[in-house]
Design a protein around this motif. Structure first.
Motif, PDB file in Angstrom:
ATOM      1  N   LYS A 175      29.150  54.868  22.592  1.00  0.00           N
ATOM      2  CA  LYS A 175      29.799  53.800  21.831  1.00  0.00           C
ATOM      3  C   LYS A 175      30.885  53.188  22.695  1.00  0.00           C
ATOM      4  CE  LYS A 175      29.145  56.059  17.378  1.00  0.00           C
ATOM      5  NZ  LYS A 175      29.790  56.766  16.271  1.00  0.00           N
ATOM      6  N   GLY A 176      31.030  51.868  22.585  1.00  0.00           N
ATOM      7  CA  GLY A 176      32.063  51.209  23.358  1.00  0.00           C
ATOM      8  C   GLY A 176      32.203  49.752  23.002  1.00  0.00           C
ATOM      9  N   LYS A 177      33.147  49.111  23.693  1.00  0.00           N
ATOM     10  CA  LYS A 177      33.452  47.715  23.438  1.00  0.00           C
ATOM     11  C   LYS A 177      32.994  46.868  24.606  1.00  0.00           C
ATOM     12  CE  LYS A 177      37.209  44.806  21.705  1.00  0.00           C
ATOM     13  NZ  LYS A 177      36.265  43.917  21.069  1.00  0.00           N
ATOM     14  N   ILE A 178      32.338  45.763  24.280  1.00  0.00           N
ATOM     15  CA  ILE A 178      31.875  44.814  25.290  1.00  0.00           C
ATOM     16  C   ILE A 178      32.991  43.792  25.516  1.00  0.00           C
ATOM     17  CG2 ILE A 178      30.137  43.067  25.827  1.00  0.00           C
ATOM     18  CD1 ILE A 178      28.273  44.659  23.848  1.00  0.00           C
ATOM     19  N   PHE A 234      23.295  42.582  21.474  1.00  0.00           N
ATOM     20  CA  PHE A 234      24.689  42.691  21.882  1.00  0.00           C
ATOM     21  C   PHE A 234      25.426  41.366  21.760  1.00  0.00           C
ATOM     22  CE2 PHE A 234      22.221  45.739  24.458  1.00  0.00           C
ATOM     23  CZ  PHE A 234      22.733  46.907  23.912  1.00  0.00           C
ATOM     24  N   GLN A 235      26.737  41.451  21.487  1.00  0.00           N
ATOM     25  CA  GLN A 235      27.578  40.260  21.404  1.00  0.00           C
ATOM     26  C   GLN A 235      28.812  40.462  22.261  1.00  0.00           C
ATOM     27  OE1 GLN A 235      28.507  39.442  17.308  1.00  0.00           O
ATOM     28  NE2 GLN A 235      26.427  38.802  16.828  1.00  0.00           N
ATOM     29  N   LYS A 236      29.198  39.403  22.975  1.00  0.00           N
ATOM     30  CA  LYS A 236      30.427  39.456  23.758  1.00  0.00           C
ATOM     31  C   LYS A 236      31.595  39.768  22.831  1.00  0.00           C
ATOM     32  CE  LYS A 236      28.922  36.137  27.238  1.00  0.00           C
ATOM     33  NZ  LYS A 236      29.250  34.919  27.979  1.00  0.00           N
ATOM     34  N   GLY A 237      32.449  40.694  23.255  1.00  0.00           N
ATOM     35  CA  GLY A 237      33.594  41.084  22.447  1.00  0.00           C
ATOM     36  C   GLY A 237      33.256  42.038  21.320  1.00  0.00           C
ATOM     37  N   GLY A 238      31.983  42.401  21.189  1.00  0.00           N
ATOM     38  CA  GLY A 238      31.540  43.264  20.095  1.00  0.00           C
ATOM     39  C   GLY A 238      31.540  44.736  20.470  1.00  0.00           C
ATOM     40  N   VAL A 256      15.184  54.429  23.899  1.00  0.00           N
ATOM     41  CA  VAL A 256      16.467  53.739  23.796  1.00  0.00           C
ATOM     42  C   VAL A 256      16.566  53.160  22.389  1.00  0.00           C
ATOM     43  CG1 VAL A 256      17.921  51.908  24.753  1.00  0.00           C
ATOM     44  CG2 VAL A 256      16.368  53.181  26.263  1.00  0.00           C
ATOM     45  N   HIS A 257      17.553  53.655  21.623  1.00  0.00           N
ATOM     46  CA  HIS A 257      17.761  53.207  20.249  1.00  0.00           C
ATOM     47  C   HIS A 257      18.913  52.199  20.244  1.00  0.00           C
ATOM     48  CE1 HIS A 257      15.283  56.492  18.525  1.00  0.00           C
ATOM     49  NE2 HIS A 257      15.746  57.180  19.557  1.00  0.00           N
ATOM     50  N   LEU A 258      18.606  50.965  19.842  1.00  0.00           N
ATOM     51  CA  LEU A 258      19.590  49.894  19.730  1.00  0.00           C
ATOM     52  C   LEU A 258      19.693  49.502  18.261  1.00  0.00           C
ATOM     53  CD1 LEU A 258      18.173  47.708  22.633  1.00  0.00           C
ATOM     54  CD2 LEU A 258      20.103  49.289  22.760  1.00  0.00           C
ATOM     55  N   PRO A 259      20.714  48.756  17.878  1.00  0.00           N
ATOM     56  CA  PRO A 259      20.763  48.285  16.485  1.00  0.00           C
ATOM     57  C   PRO A 259      19.520  47.459  16.142  1.00  0.00           C
ATOM     58  CG  PRO A 259      22.868  47.934  17.585  1.00  0.00           C
ATOM     59  CD  PRO A 259      21.888  48.353  18.644  1.00  0.00           C
ATOM     60  N   GLY A 260      18.702  47.955  15.224  1.00  0.00           N
ATOM     61  CA  GLY A 260      17.527  47.224  14.771  1.00  0.00           C
ATOM     62  C   GLY A 260      16.345  47.186  15.713  1.00  0.00           C
ATOM     63  N   HIS A 261      16.385  47.944  16.798  1.00  0.00           N
ATOM     64  CA  HIS A 261      15.295  47.894  17.773  1.00  0.00           C
ATOM     65  C   HIS A 261      15.289  49.179  18.593  1.00  0.00           C
ATOM     66  CE1 HIS A 261      12.380  46.108  20.506  1.00  0.00           C
ATOM     67  NE2 HIS A 261      13.163  46.349  21.533  1.00  0.00           N
ATOM     68  N   THR A 321      28.900  54.515  33.388  1.00  0.00           N
ATOM     69  CA  THR A 321      28.916  53.137  32.886  1.00  0.00           C
ATOM     70  C   THR A 321      29.609  52.273  33.931  1.00  0.00           C
ATOM     71  OG1 THR A 321      31.055  53.296  31.751  1.00  0.00           O
ATOM     72  CG2 THR A 321      29.105  53.908  30.486  1.00  0.00           C
ATOM     73  N   GLN A 322      29.162  51.020  33.990  1.00  0.00           N
ATOM     74  CA  GLN A 322      29.741  50.058  34.921  1.00  0.00           C
ATOM     75  C   GLN A 322      29.768  48.692  34.251  1.00  0.00           C
ATOM     76  OE1 GLN A 322      27.338  50.078  38.503  1.00  0.00           O
ATOM     77  NE2 GLN A 322      27.128  52.288  38.424  1.00  0.00           N
ATOM     78  N   GLY A 323      30.618  47.815  34.759  1.00  0.00           N
ATOM     79  CA  GLY A 323      30.606  46.432  34.301  1.00  0.00           C
ATOM     80  C   GLY A 323      31.514  46.177  33.117  1.00  0.00           C
ATOM     81  N   ASP A 324      31.110  45.201  32.311  1.00  0.00           N
ATOM     82  CA  ASP A 324      31.946  44.647  31.245  1.00  0.00           C
ATOM     83  C   ASP A 324      31.835  45.438  29.946  1.00  0.00           C
ATOM     84  OD1 ASP A 324      32.670  42.588  33.040  1.00  0.00           O
ATOM     85  OD2 ASP A 324      30.844  41.488  32.550  1.00  0.00           O
ATOM     86  N   PHE A 325      32.111  46.738  30.030  1.00  0.00           N
ATOM     87  CA  PHE A 325      31.961  47.656  28.901  1.00  0.00           C
ATOM     88  C   PHE A 325      33.041  48.725  29.001  1.00  0.00           C
ATOM     89  CE2 PHE A 325      30.216  51.572  27.054  1.00  0.00           C
ATOM     90  CZ  PHE A 325      29.756  51.133  25.824  1.00  0.00           C
ATOM     91  N   THR A 326      33.738  48.977  27.903  1.00  0.00           N
ATOM     92  CA  THR A 326      34.741  50.042  27.857  1.00  0.00           C
ATOM     93  C   THR A 326      34.230  51.156  26.965  1.00  0.00           C
ATOM     94  OG1 THR A 326      36.509  48.413  28.123  1.00  0.00           O
ATOM     95  CG2 THR A 326      37.146  50.587  27.303  1.00  0.00           C
ATOM     96  N   LEU A 327      34.013  52.307  27.550  1.00  0.00           N
ATOM     97  CA  LEU A 327      33.501  53.459  26.817  1.00  0.00           C
ATOM     98  C   LEU A 327      34.548  53.960  25.827  1.00  0.00           C
ATOM     99  CD1 LEU A 327      31.177  55.577  26.617  1.00  0.00           C
ATOM    100  CD2 LEU A 327      32.474  56.937  28.261  1.00  0.00           C
ATOM    101  N   GLN A 328      34.127  54.130  24.559  1.00  0.00           N
ATOM    102  CA  GLN A 328      35.031  54.654  23.536  1.00  0.00           C
ATOM    103  C   GLN A 328      34.667  56.076  23.134  1.00  0.00           C
ATOM    104  OE1 GLN A 328      34.578  51.365  20.730  1.00  0.00           O
ATOM    105  NE2 GLN A 328      36.622  50.647  21.251  1.00  0.00           N
ATOM    106  N   SER A 329      33.372  56.376  23.093  1.00  0.00           N
ATOM    107  CA  SER A 329      32.972  57.761  22.804  1.00  0.00           C
ATOM    108  C   SER A 329      31.583  58.052  23.355  1.00  0.00           C
ATOM    109  CB  SER A 329      33.010  58.046  21.301  1.00  0.00           C
ATOM    110  OG  SER A 329      31.916  57.458  20.648  1.00  0.00           O
ATOM    111  N   LEU A 330      31.382  59.328  23.615  1.00  0.00           N
ATOM    112  CA  LEU A 330      30.131  59.822  24.163  1.00  0.00           C
ATOM    113  C   LEU A 330      29.848  61.122  23.419  1.00  0.00           C
ATOM    114  CD1 LEU A 330      28.243  59.136  26.576  1.00  0.00           C
ATOM    115  CD2 LEU A 330      29.637  60.651  27.968  1.00  0.00           C
ATOM    116  N   SER A 331      28.665  61.239  22.842  1.00  0.00           N
ATOM    117  CA  SER A 331      28.326  62.480  22.145  1.00  0.00           C
ATOM    118  C   SER A 331      26.867  62.815  22.396  1.00  0.00           C
ATOM    119  CB  SER A 331      28.611  62.367  20.654  1.00  0.00           C
ATOM    120  OG  SER A 331      27.853  61.327  20.081  1.00  0.00           O
ATOM    121  N   TRP A 332      26.544  64.094  22.356  1.00  0.00           N
ATOM    122  CA  TRP A 332      25.152  64.492  22.527  1.00  0.00           C
ATOM    123  C   TRP A 332      24.842  65.645  21.605  1.00  0.00           C
ATOM    124  CZ3 TRP A 332      28.881  64.552  26.236  1.00  0.00           C
ATOM    125  CH2 TRP A 332      29.279  65.774  26.752  1.00  0.00           C
ATOM    126  N   GLU A 333      23.558  65.711  21.258  1.00  0.00           N
ATOM    127  CA  GLU A 333      23.096  66.775  20.355  1.00  0.00           C
ATOM    128  C   GLU A 333      21.726  67.240  20.806  1.00  0.00           C
ATOM    129  OE1 GLU A 333      21.860  65.181  16.437  1.00  0.00           O
ATOM    130  OE2 GLU A 333      22.599  63.280  17.190  1.00  0.00           O
TER     131      GLU A 333
END
Length: 134
Positions: free
Chosen positions: A21-24, A80-84, A99-104, A122-134
């Motif tokens: 999860k993160g912010k674009i 994906f949306q800029k700023g989202g 790869v599970h995306l919203p709605g796809h 991660t690289q580029g225009d993305f700020t990681l907020q959380s990482l989880s695995w199960e």
């Protein structure tokens, strides 16, 4: 491209999932998430492109073995949306990654035949907020 956190020794095996999860960034051109054995052996290079390398609103996936890239795979569904906020889940299977995306969702083959995915970055225009695995 700016580099974010790097995770090693993840130990992801078939049947497990990694959720990111993160912010674009509001002015995003593209971002990257890499999953593999290490930085030179990428089972999945996941690259949503808002407007980069000649692609607009396209997800480009690939694999890399040492310095050799495979054939690019393009997904035209672009949730994906800029700023989202982005939430992406990678499901590890014996022969591919789902790869599970919203709605796809889509699968990408495990071209390197990795039995364990130990590396994530991660690289580029993305700020990681959380990482989880199960």
């Amino acid at each position: 491209m700016s580099c974010g956190p790097v995770c090693t020794n993840l130990g992801l095996k078939p049947g497990q999932r990694l959720t990111v999860k993160g912010k674009i960034a509001p002015s995003a051109k593209s971002f990257v998430m890499n999953l593999g054995k290490d930085a030179s052996h990428l089972g999945l290079h996941f690259n949503p492109r808002f407007d980069a390398h000649g692609d607009v609103n396209t997800i480009v996936c690939n694999s890399k073995k040492v310095e050799e890239w495979g054939a690019e795979h393009r997904e035209t569904v672009f949730p994906f949306q800029k700023g989202g906020i982005a939430e992406i889940t990678f499901g590890i299977n014996p022969n591919d990654v789902t790869v599970h995306l919203p709605g796809h969702q889509f699968t990408f083959p495990n071209r390197l035949g990795l039995s364990v995915f130990d590396y994530f970055d991660t690289q580029g225009d993305f700020t990681l907020q959380s990482l989880s695995w199960e």
